[in-house]
Scaffold this motif. Sequence first.
Motif, PDB file in Angstrom:
ATOM      1  N   CYS A 172       0.815  -1.222   0.000  1.00 33.65           N
ATOM      2  CA  CYS A 172       0.000   0.000   0.000  1.00 33.65           C
ATOM      3  C   CYS A 172       0.845   1.266   0.000  1.00 33.65           C
ATOM      4  O   CYS A 172       0.407   2.303  -0.500  1.00 33.65           O
ATOM      5  CB  CYS A 172      -0.941  -0.001   1.203  1.00 33.65           C
ATOM      6  N   MET A 173       2.047   1.200   0.574  1.00 31.64           N
ATOM      7  CA  MET A 173       2.913   2.379   0.527  1.00 31.64           C
ATOM      8  C   MET A 173       3.256   2.734  -0.914  1.00 31.64           C
ATOM      9  O   MET A 173       3.389   3.917  -1.259  1.00 31.64           O
ATOM     10  CB  MET A 173       4.182   2.139   1.333  1.00 31.64           C
ATOM     11  N   ILE A 174       3.359   1.728  -1.761  1.00 32.67           N
ATOM     12  CA  ILE A 174       3.651   1.975  -3.171  1.00 32.67           C
ATOM     13  C   ILE A 174       2.423   2.546  -3.878  1.00 32.67           C
ATOM     14  O   ILE A 174       2.566   3.300  -4.852  1.00 32.67           O
ATOM     15  CB  ILE A 174       4.151   0.688  -3.855  1.00 32.67           C
ATOM     16  N   ASP A 175       1.228   2.231  -3.407  1.00 33.01           N
ATOM     17  CA  ASP A 175       0.028   2.887  -3.932  1.00 33.01           C
ATOM     18  C   ASP A 175       0.167   4.401  -3.805  1.00 33.01           C
ATOM     19  O   ASP A 175      -0.076   5.153  -4.752  1.00 33.01           O
ATOM     20  CB  ASP A 175      -1.218   2.444  -3.159  1.00 33.01           C
ATOM     21  N   SER A 176       0.551   4.849  -2.596  1.00 35.47           N
ATOM     22  CA  SER A 176       0.727   6.283  -2.369  1.00 35.47           C
ATOM     23  C   SER A 176       1.859   6.839  -3.218  1.00 35.47           C
ATOM     24  O   SER A 176       1.742   7.916  -3.828  1.00 35.47           O
ATOM     25  CB  SER A 176       1.005   6.555  -0.886  1.00 35.47           C
ATOM     26  N   LEU A 177       2.956   6.113  -3.268  1.00 42.80           N
ATOM     27  CA  LEU A 177       4.126   6.570  -4.028  1.00 42.80           C
ATOM     28  C   LEU A 177       3.767   6.824  -5.487  1.00 42.80           C
ATOM     29  O   LEU A 177       4.068   7.888  -6.046  1.00 42.80           O
ATOM     30  CB  LEU A 177       5.236   5.523  -3.934  1.00 42.80           C
ATOM     31  N   LEU A 178       3.137   5.861  -6.118  1.00 45.05           N
ATOM     32  CA  LEU A 178       2.826   5.995  -7.543  1.00 45.05           C
ATOM     33  C   LEU A 178       1.773   7.069  -7.778  1.00 45.05           C
ATOM     34  O   LEU A 178       1.808   7.771  -8.791  1.00 45.05           O
ATOM     35  CB  LEU A 178       2.365   4.647  -8.103  1.00 45.05           C
ATOM     36  N   SER A 179       0.855   7.218  -6.843  1.00 47.32           N
ATOM     37  CA  SER A 179      -0.185   8.238  -6.974  1.00 47.32           C
ATOM     38  C   SER A 179       0.401   9.640  -6.938  1.00 47.32           C
ATOM     39  O   SER A 179      -0.043  10.533  -7.665  1.00 47.32           O
ATOM     40  CB  SER A 179      -1.216   8.061  -5.856  1.00 47.32           C
ATOM     41  N   PHE A 180       1.425   9.831  -6.087  1.00 49.91           N
ATOM     42  CA  PHE A 180       1.993  11.166  -5.900  1.00 49.91           C
ATOM     43  C   PHE A 180       3.270  11.405  -6.702  1.00 49.91           C
ATOM     44  O   PHE A 180       3.852  12.488  -6.591  1.00 49.91           O
ATOM     45  CB  PHE A 180       2.281  11.402  -4.415  1.00 49.91           C
ATOM     46  N   LEU A 181       3.688  10.446  -7.502  1.00 51.73           N
ATOM     47  CA  LEU A 181       4.944  10.590  -8.231  1.00 51.73           C
ATOM     48  C   LEU A 181       5.012  11.871  -9.069  1.00 51.73           C
ATOM     49  O   LEU A 181       6.046  12.568  -9.055  1.00 51.73           O
ATOM     50  CB  LEU A 181       5.182   9.357  -9.110  1.00 51.73           C
ATOM     51  N   PRO A 182       3.952  12.257  -9.783  1.00 47.79           N
ATOM     52  CA  PRO A 182       4.025  13.530 -10.521  1.00 47.79           C
ATOM     53  C   PRO A 182       4.272  14.729  -9.610  1.00 47.79           C
ATOM     54  O   PRO A 182       4.972  15.668  -9.995  1.00 47.79           O
ATOM     55  CB  PRO A 182       2.655  13.621 -11.207  1.00 47.79           C
ATOM     56  N   SER A 183       3.716  14.678  -8.389  1.00 44.91           N
ATOM     57  CA  SER A 183       3.918  15.778  -7.440  1.00 44.91           C
ATOM     58  C   SER A 183       5.362  15.822  -6.960  1.00 44.91           C
ATOM     59  O   SER A 183       5.926  16.902  -6.763  1.00 44.91           O
ATOM     60  CB  SER A 183       2.978  15.622  -6.243  1.00 44.91           C
ATOM     61  N   PHE A 184       5.960  14.640  -6.754  1.00 49.91           N
ATOM     62  CA  PHE A 184       7.375  14.603  -6.347  1.00 49.91           C
ATOM     63  C   PHE A 184       8.257  15.240  -7.422  1.00 49.91           C
ATOM     64  O   PHE A 184       9.157  16.028  -7.129  1.00 49.91           O
ATOM     65  CB  PHE A 184       7.841  13.160  -6.118  1.00 49.91           C
ATOM     66  N   GLU A 185       7.990  14.863  -8.661  1.00 55.90           N
ATOM     67  CA  GLU A 185       8.786  15.388  -9.767  1.00 55.90           C
ATOM     68  C   GLU A 185       8.609  16.895  -9.895  1.00 55.90           C
ATOM     69  O   GLU A 185       9.569  17.638 -10.103  1.00 55.90           O
ATOM     70  CB  GLU A 185       8.388  14.690 -11.073  1.00 55.90           C
ATOM     71  N   PRO A 264      12.763  17.595   9.509  1.00 56.82           N
ATOM     72  CA  PRO A 264      12.032  16.580   8.734  1.00 56.82           C
ATOM     73  C   PRO A 264      11.132  17.261   7.719  1.00 56.82           C
ATOM     74  O   PRO A 264      10.536  18.314   8.009  1.00 56.82           O
ATOM     75  CB  PRO A 264      11.213  15.845   9.801  1.00 56.82           C
ATOM     76  N   ALA A 265      11.030  16.692   6.550  1.00 54.51           N
ATOM     77  CA  ALA A 265      10.232  17.288   5.480  1.00 54.51           C
ATOM     78  C   ALA A 265       8.882  16.594   5.372  1.00 54.51           C
ATOM     79  O   ALA A 265       8.773  15.399   5.648  1.00 54.51           O
ATOM     80  CB  ALA A 265      10.978  17.174   4.156  1.00 54.51           C
ATOM     81  N   PRO A 266       7.844  17.322   4.967  1.00 54.01           N
ATOM     82  CA  PRO A 266       6.571  16.671   4.652  1.00 54.01           C
ATOM     83  C   PRO A 266       6.753  15.632   3.546  1.00 54.01           C
ATOM     84  O   PRO A 266       7.799  15.585   2.884  1.00 54.01           O
ATOM     85  CB  PRO A 266       5.681  17.832   4.199  1.00 54.01           C
ATOM     86  N   TYR A 267       5.735  14.846   3.336  1.00 55.09           N
ATOM     87  CA  TYR A 267       5.822  13.696   2.427  1.00 55.09           C
ATOM     88  C   TYR A 267       6.293  14.105   1.028  1.00 55.09           C
ATOM     89  O   TYR A 267       7.275  13.562   0.506  1.00 55.09           O
ATOM     90  CB  TYR A 267       4.458  13.016   2.356  1.00 55.09           C
ATOM     91  N   ILE A 268       5.609  15.064   0.423  1.00 47.76           N
ATOM     92  CA  ILE A 268       5.943  15.414  -0.957  1.00 47.76           C
ATOM     93  C   ILE A 268       7.343  16.010  -1.039  1.00 47.76           C
ATOM     94  O   ILE A 268       8.135  15.663  -1.924  1.00 47.76           O
ATOM     95  CB  ILE A 268       4.892  16.377  -1.544  1.00 47.76           C
ATOM     96  N   GLY A 269       7.692  16.879  -0.103  1.00 51.13           N
ATOM     97  CA  GLY A 269       9.019  17.481  -0.117  1.00 51.13           C
ATOM     98  C   GLY A 269      10.119  16.461   0.062  1.00 51.13           C
ATOM     99  O   GLY A 269      11.132  16.475  -0.657  1.00 51.13           O
ATOM    100  N   PHE A 270       9.933  15.555   1.027  1.00 51.05           N
ATOM    101  CA  PHE A 270      10.969  14.551   1.266  1.00 51.05           C
ATOM    102  C   PHE A 270      11.101  13.598   0.095  1.00 51.05           C
ATOM    103  O   PHE A 270      12.211  13.304  -0.365  1.00 51.05           O
ATOM    104  CB  PHE A 270      10.660  13.764   2.538  1.00 51.05           C
ATOM    105  N   MET A 271       9.971  13.107  -0.418  1.00 47.88           N
ATOM    106  CA  MET A 271      10.042  12.154  -1.513  1.00 47.88           C
ATOM    107  C   MET A 271      10.546  12.797  -2.799  1.00 47.88           C
ATOM    108  O   MET A 271      11.137  12.134  -3.644  1.00 47.88           O
ATOM    109  CB  MET A 271       8.684  11.487  -1.734  1.00 47.88           C
ATOM    110  N   SER A 272      10.357  14.102  -2.950  1.00 51.70           N
ATOM    111  CA  SER A 272      10.945  14.797  -4.084  1.00 51.70           C
ATOM    112  C   SER A 272      12.467  14.741  -3.992  1.00 51.70           C
ATOM    113  O   SER A 272      13.155  14.515  -4.999  1.00 51.70           O
ATOM    114  CB  SER A 272      10.475  16.252  -4.122  1.00 51.70           C
ATOM    115  N   LEU A 273      13.000  14.904  -2.770  1.00 50.93           N
ATOM    116  CA  LEU A 273      14.443  14.765  -2.575  1.00 50.93           C
ATOM    117  C   LEU A 273      14.908  13.359  -2.932  1.00 50.93           C
ATOM    118  O   LEU A 273      15.941  13.171  -3.570  1.00 50.93           O
ATOM    119  CB  LEU A 273      14.815  15.071  -1.124  1.00 50.93           C
TER     120      LEU A 273
END
Length: 365
Positions: A172-185, A264-273
């Motif tokens: 399920c963590m990958i569900d979130s990852l793939l859903s938000f991938l455009p936001s990370f980029e 610590p960074a919020p989800y989108i900020g950290f995963m963008s890194l």
Amino acid sequence: MKRIHLMVATRPNYMKIAPVWSALSASGSYELELVHTGQHYDHLLSSAFWDELKLPRPVVNLRAGSGSHARQTAAVLIGYEAFLQESRPDLVIVPGDVNSTLACALAASKLHVPVAHLEAGLRSFDDTMPEEINRRLTDSLASIHWTPSPDATDNLLREGIAQEKITCVGNCMIDSLLSFLPSFEAAKQWEAFGVKRGEYVVVTLHRPSNTDIPQRLESIVNALVSMGKSVPVIWPCHPRTLAALEKDGHDSRLRAGGVRLCDPAPYIGFMSLVVGARAVVTDSGGIQEETTVLGVPCLTVRPNTERPITCSEGTNRLVEPQGIEEAFLGLNGAGRGSARPKLWDGRAALRIVEDLAERGWASHA
């Protein structure tokens, strides 16, 4: 309509629960309540994720806070038992392996409320890890075991868990990852640090086995300071880790060596890194999974992992502190990419909804 409690306690729980919440809500078959135990109480480690992941505010915050394992587990156990008696659900979903996972599973079981364990069956086979104890005990209490990978299913079967209680749904963590991938980029968080994509290292370390043993922590600091001479190193630092670094003056040494310590960074900020990193140095479980799907090299500072599939099929490599720099240099510009594990496809939460329906849990008002 059946009522389901979904428990969240720490940062990774949010990314695991969010897609499940969304899929269950869309099914229209359940009354859902989000229960926050308060194990992570820092805004950047907890409530900041509600808005990013489009989760509702929890119906209760048990405010467990920090403390020893016994005190924290006991606080959640007492608090959740009281809430269960006020708002008795038909099912409790507990993710992961933190103290709150075990405490909520135990409280529910003693009140004869069925428990579903999300991310069941993961094993490091290292009983010195508190999380390993939490995993095993939670699986012994659960009525439904949703595993992320075939090896986790095999672990449960070897331990005597009945096949009919187990469904491999994916991650399920990958569900979130793939859903938000455009936001990370789109976030391009690396630009905030003045570095280029693919030319820096991200660090995240928080486990007591690394932060609470002075010699081990010093060895990690030595490696990162040495690495910082040739590559930018960015370390969004957990409050507990920062306190350990400050205790012995390691924070000053890291900053003087060019390592960039930050909040610590919020989800989108950290995963963008993470998306833009040359490599990640971590001791986190979830980041091993996220980097595997992203194809980012991951150096996990641990002697073992409960997610061996990230090593056999992914980009993860286990290292000891003194081997961090050598392992990084050994990457030698290796290209990204790995085999994505089966069912890590962004549809795990939908399979959970299907599994509940097949088990006869779906109902309508």
